[in-house]
Design a protein around this motif. Structure first.
Motif, PDB file in Angstrom:
ATOM      1  N   SER A 126       0.849  -1.189   0.000  1.00  0.00           N
ATOM      2  CA  SER A 126       0.000   0.000   0.000  1.00  0.00           C
ATOM      3  C   SER A 126       0.887   1.243   0.000  1.00  0.00           C
ATOM      4  O   SER A 126       1.572   1.515   0.993  1.00  0.00           O
ATOM      5  CB  SER A 126      -0.895   0.009   1.249  1.00  0.00           C
ATOM      6  OG  SER A 126      -1.486   1.279   1.419  1.00  0.00           O
ATOM      7  N   PRO A 127       0.903   2.034  -1.073  1.00  0.00           N
ATOM      8  CA  PRO A 127       1.722   3.245  -1.082  1.00  0.00           C
ATOM      9  C   PRO A 127       1.513   4.174   0.112  1.00  0.00           C
ATOM     10  O   PRO A 127       2.497   4.690   0.666  1.00  0.00           O
ATOM     11  CB  PRO A 127       1.355   3.899  -2.411  1.00  0.00           C
ATOM     12  CG  PRO A 127       1.062   2.728  -3.305  1.00  0.00           C
ATOM     13  CD  PRO A 127       0.330   1.762  -2.412  1.00  0.00           C
ATOM     14  N   PRO A 128       0.264   4.409   0.564  1.00  0.00           N
ATOM     15  CA  PRO A 128       0.123   5.260   1.749  1.00  0.00           C
ATOM     16  C   PRO A 128       0.830   4.696   2.987  1.00  0.00           C
ATOM     17  O   PRO A 128       1.376   5.463   3.787  1.00  0.00           O
ATOM     18  CB  PRO A 128      -1.405   5.306   1.961  1.00  0.00           C
ATOM     19  CG  PRO A 128      -1.970   5.099   0.592  1.00  0.00           C
ATOM     20  CD  PRO A 128      -1.057   4.106  -0.055  1.00  0.00           C
ATOM     21  N   LEU A 129       0.854   3.376   3.130  1.00  0.00           N
ATOM     22  CA  LEU A 129       1.545   2.773   4.271  1.00  0.00           C
ATOM     23  C   LEU A 129       3.059   2.757   4.067  1.00  0.00           C
ATOM     24  O   LEU A 129       3.821   2.789   5.043  1.00  0.00           O
ATOM     25  CB  LEU A 129       1.032   1.352   4.505  1.00  0.00           C
ATOM     26  CG  LEU A 129      -0.451   1.231   4.894  1.00  0.00           C
ATOM     27  CD1 LEU A 129      -0.811  -0.214   5.199  1.00  0.00           C
ATOM     28  CD2 LEU A 129      -0.793   2.130   6.073  1.00  0.00           C
ATOM     29  N   LEU A 146       4.644   5.206   2.875  1.00  0.00           N
ATOM     30  CA  LEU A 146       5.077   6.527   3.350  1.00  0.00           C
ATOM     31  C   LEU A 146       5.482   6.457   4.825  1.00  0.00           C
ATOM     32  O   LEU A 146       6.478   7.065   5.232  1.00  0.00           O
ATOM     33  CB  LEU A 146       3.948   7.542   3.171  1.00  0.00           C
ATOM     34  CG  LEU A 146       3.702   8.064   1.754  1.00  0.00           C
ATOM     35  CD1 LEU A 146       2.443   8.905   1.717  1.00  0.00           C
ATOM     36  CD2 LEU A 146       4.897   8.869   1.252  1.00  0.00           C
ATOM     37  N   ILE A 184       6.439   8.088  -4.227  1.00  0.00           N
ATOM     38  CA  ILE A 184       5.306   7.357  -3.652  1.00  0.00           C
ATOM     39  C   ILE A 184       4.007   8.117  -3.888  1.00  0.00           C
ATOM     40  O   ILE A 184       2.986   7.531  -4.275  1.00  0.00           O
ATOM     41  CB  ILE A 184       5.521   7.129  -2.144  1.00  0.00           C
ATOM     42  CG1 ILE A 184       6.740   6.257  -1.891  1.00  0.00           C
ATOM     43  CG2 ILE A 184       4.286   6.466  -1.526  1.00  0.00           C
ATOM     44  CD1 ILE A 184       7.162   6.185  -0.431  1.00  0.00           C
ATOM     45  N   VAL A 185       4.027   9.412  -3.654  1.00  0.00           N
ATOM     46  CA  VAL A 185       2.817  10.218  -3.827  1.00  0.00           C
ATOM     47  C   VAL A 185       2.365  10.196  -5.283  1.00  0.00           C
ATOM     48  O   VAL A 185       1.168  10.053  -5.583  1.00  0.00           O
ATOM     49  CB  VAL A 185       3.055  11.657  -3.348  1.00  0.00           C
ATOM     50  CG1 VAL A 185       1.887  12.566  -3.751  1.00  0.00           C
ATOM     51  CG2 VAL A 185       3.250  11.687  -1.833  1.00  0.00           C
ATOM     52  N   ASP A 234       0.784   6.836  -5.951  1.00  0.00           N
ATOM     53  CA  ASP A 234      -0.510   6.750  -5.289  1.00  0.00           C
ATOM     54  C   ASP A 234      -1.579   7.484  -6.085  1.00  0.00           C
ATOM     55  O   ASP A 234      -2.687   6.967  -6.297  1.00  0.00           O
ATOM     56  CB  ASP A 234      -0.391   7.329  -3.877  1.00  0.00           C
ATOM     57  CG  ASP A 234      -1.709   7.308  -3.132  1.00  0.00           C
ATOM     58  OD1 ASP A 234      -2.322   6.225  -3.023  1.00  0.00           O
ATOM     59  OD2 ASP A 234      -2.138   8.382  -2.648  1.00  0.00           O
ATOM     60  N   ARG A 290      -4.888   5.879  -7.855  1.00  0.00           N
ATOM     61  CA  ARG A 290      -6.221   6.382  -7.502  1.00  0.00           C
ATOM     62  C   ARG A 290      -7.012   6.772  -8.744  1.00  0.00           C
ATOM     63  O   ARG A 290      -8.220   6.518  -8.830  1.00  0.00           O
ATOM     64  CB  ARG A 290      -6.109   7.575  -6.542  1.00  0.00           C
ATOM     65  CG  ARG A 290      -5.655   7.190  -5.156  1.00  0.00           C
ATOM     66  CD  ARG A 290      -5.599   8.370  -4.204  1.00  0.00           C
ATOM     67  NE  ARG A 290      -5.010   7.968  -2.941  1.00  0.00           N
ATOM     68  CZ  ARG A 290      -5.646   7.310  -1.986  1.00  0.00           C
ATOM     69  NH1 ARG A 290      -6.913   7.004  -2.143  1.00  0.00           N
ATOM     70  NH2 ARG A 290      -5.026   6.974  -0.861  1.00  0.00           N
ATOM     71  N   TYR A 318      -4.355  -4.588   1.925  1.00  0.00           N
ATOM     72  CA  TYR A 318      -4.035  -3.170   2.133  1.00  0.00           C
ATOM     73  C   TYR A 318      -4.098  -2.395   0.817  1.00  0.00           C
ATOM     74  O   TYR A 318      -4.530  -1.247   0.784  1.00  0.00           O
ATOM     75  CB  TYR A 318      -2.651  -3.017   2.746  1.00  0.00           C
ATOM     76  CG  TYR A 318      -2.532  -3.592   4.141  1.00  0.00           C
ATOM     77  CD1 TYR A 318      -3.160  -2.978   5.223  1.00  0.00           C
ATOM     78  CD2 TYR A 318      -1.803  -4.744   4.379  1.00  0.00           C
ATOM     79  CE1 TYR A 318      -3.050  -3.495   6.510  1.00  0.00           C
ATOM     80  CE2 TYR A 318      -1.682  -5.278   5.654  1.00  0.00           C
ATOM     81  CZ  TYR A 318      -2.307  -4.655   6.716  1.00  0.00           C
ATOM     82  OH  TYR A 318      -2.200  -5.179   7.974  1.00  0.00           O
ATOM     83  N   ALA A 362      -6.701   0.705   0.061  1.00  0.00           N
ATOM     84  CA  ALA A 362      -6.225   2.027  -0.355  1.00  0.00           C
ATOM     85  C   ALA A 362      -6.975   2.554  -1.573  1.00  0.00           C
ATOM     86  O   ALA A 362      -7.133   3.768  -1.727  1.00  0.00           O
ATOM     87  CB  ALA A 362      -4.728   1.974  -0.645  1.00  0.00           C
ATOM     88  N   TYR A 363      -7.453   1.647  -2.431  1.00  0.00           N
ATOM     89  CA  TYR A 363      -8.020   2.089  -3.707  1.00  0.00           C
ATOM     90  C   TYR A 363      -9.478   1.677  -3.904  1.00  0.00           C
ATOM     91  O   TYR A 363      -9.958   1.593  -5.029  1.00  0.00           O
ATOM     92  CB  TYR A 363      -7.125   1.585  -4.846  1.00  0.00           C
ATOM     93  CG  TYR A 363      -5.725   2.111  -4.674  1.00  0.00           C
ATOM     94  CD1 TYR A 363      -5.474   3.479  -4.749  1.00  0.00           C
ATOM     95  CD2 TYR A 363      -4.672   1.267  -4.336  1.00  0.00           C
ATOM     96  CE1 TYR A 363      -4.210   3.984  -4.524  1.00  0.00           C
ATOM     97  CE2 TYR A 363      -3.402   1.770  -4.110  1.00  0.00           C
ATOM     98  CZ  TYR A 363      -3.186   3.132  -4.198  1.00  0.00           C
ATOM     99  OH  TYR A 363      -1.926   3.642  -3.965  1.00  0.00           O
TER     100      TYR A 363
END
Length: 308
Positions: free
Chosen positions: A155-158, A160, A192-193, A196, A200, A221, A225-226
């Motif tokens: 999961s890219p947000p995780l 981070l 990463i952002v 992400d 999305r 995960y 996230a998506y």
């Protein structure tokens, strides 16, 4: 006579030139070896972590991966040579995969100076769920829950959150290069952002019915996230019983699912049966691929195609 003199002059010039080239080669090799020795030695559990550490540490880190390609991190046992290499490492970045429960304490005894950093420390983990769809009296499906899901690197947000912990681990072990690591961290965060946001956009119009079958529950995960839902078949490495598989087949047919995602580290015989019975196909999604960003893009594309 003149030709002989010319040849001797060329030979006289050639020998010093060869000597200069030879010495230059030795100096170059010495510089490479010195650079290699000067790099911070780091161990990680799985290949995607190597991607994270190298993005932040750049050429200043020498990263070794404990779980070798094709191996299962649930049951992996380090080789004697890997255990010996640990004594030369400064940092071990753990991520919560099952084999660590047994081996991290052994690593600490083998290499007392090794600092073990838990990159998943700031993450609230989800229980692993298997949607085997055992109908109750009301015809509803029941979920089975087990241990917590370790696949936080998908999961890219995780990631981070994990990247920040990696930065802290590197700067603590090698404070002289803190500025370099901070710059690498900033660039990795931007990467990463961007990834992400790209993912999305890919999944933003899928809606609530965006479900996919993953034989091993590795993509929970990522799905969370998506806005997707993972329908996992296995639970704690156990394949479904025939009756459970039959219920899942009926559910998948009703839901219109036409793809079964598998990972190369696990057997695929039951997945092939499931895919055949629903008139679908097998798709590979490797959660341990070394090129983390490229792999997530590839898996996302496969998922997007399967959800159409």
């Amino acid at each position: 006579m003149d030709r002989n003199r010319g040849g001797r002059r060329l030979q006289g010039v050639g020998r010093p030139l060869l000597l200069v080239l030879f010495l230059a080669s030795l100096l170059s090799q010495a510089a490479v070896h010195a650079e290699s020795r000067d790099r911070l030695r780091v161990f990680v559990s799985i290949p995607p972590q190597k991607y994270f550490v190298e993005r932040i540490g750049r050429k200043n880190v020498r990263v070794s991966v404990m779980v070798r390609p094709g191996a299962n991190p649930a049951t992996y046992e380090p080789s004697p040579s890997q255990m010996a290499s640990l004594s030369r490492a400064r940092v071990y970045f753990a991520t919560g995969v099952p084999f660590e429960k047994t081996w991290l304490s052994r690593f600490a005894k083998t290499a007392p100076r090794l600092r073990i950093v838990h990159t998943d420390r700031d993450i609230k983990k989800l229980p692993m769920r298997s949607h085997r769809h055992e109908a109750d009296r009301d015809g509803k499906s029941a979920r089975r829950e087990s241990a917590f899901d370790p696949h936080v690197w998908l999961s890219p947000p995780l990631v981070l959150l994990q990247a920040r912990v990696v930065l802290e681990g590197l700067t603590s072990a090698d404070p002289a290069r803190s500025a370099i690591y901070e710059q690498g961290y900033r660039e990795f965060v931007r990467e990463i952002v961007d990834l992400d946001l790209e993912l999305r956009r890919l999944f933003r119009d899928r809606g609530r019915a965006a479900r996919f079958i993953s034989f091993h529950p590795a993509w929970g995960y990522f799905a969370r996230a998506y806005g997707l839902e993972q329908v996992a078949v296995e639970l704690e490495g156990k394949e479904p019983k025939p009756a459970e598989l039959a219920k899942l087949i009926r559910y998948a047919r009703k839901a219109g699912m036409r793809a079964v995602f598998v990972q190369p580290q696990f057997p695929r015989r039951s997945a092939e049966v499931l895919a055949r019975e629903i008139g679908g196909k097998i798709m590979t999604a490797d959660p341990l691929a070394a090129d983390w960003a490229a792999n997530l893009r590839e898996v996302a594309r496969k998922l997007s195609d399967a959800l159409r």
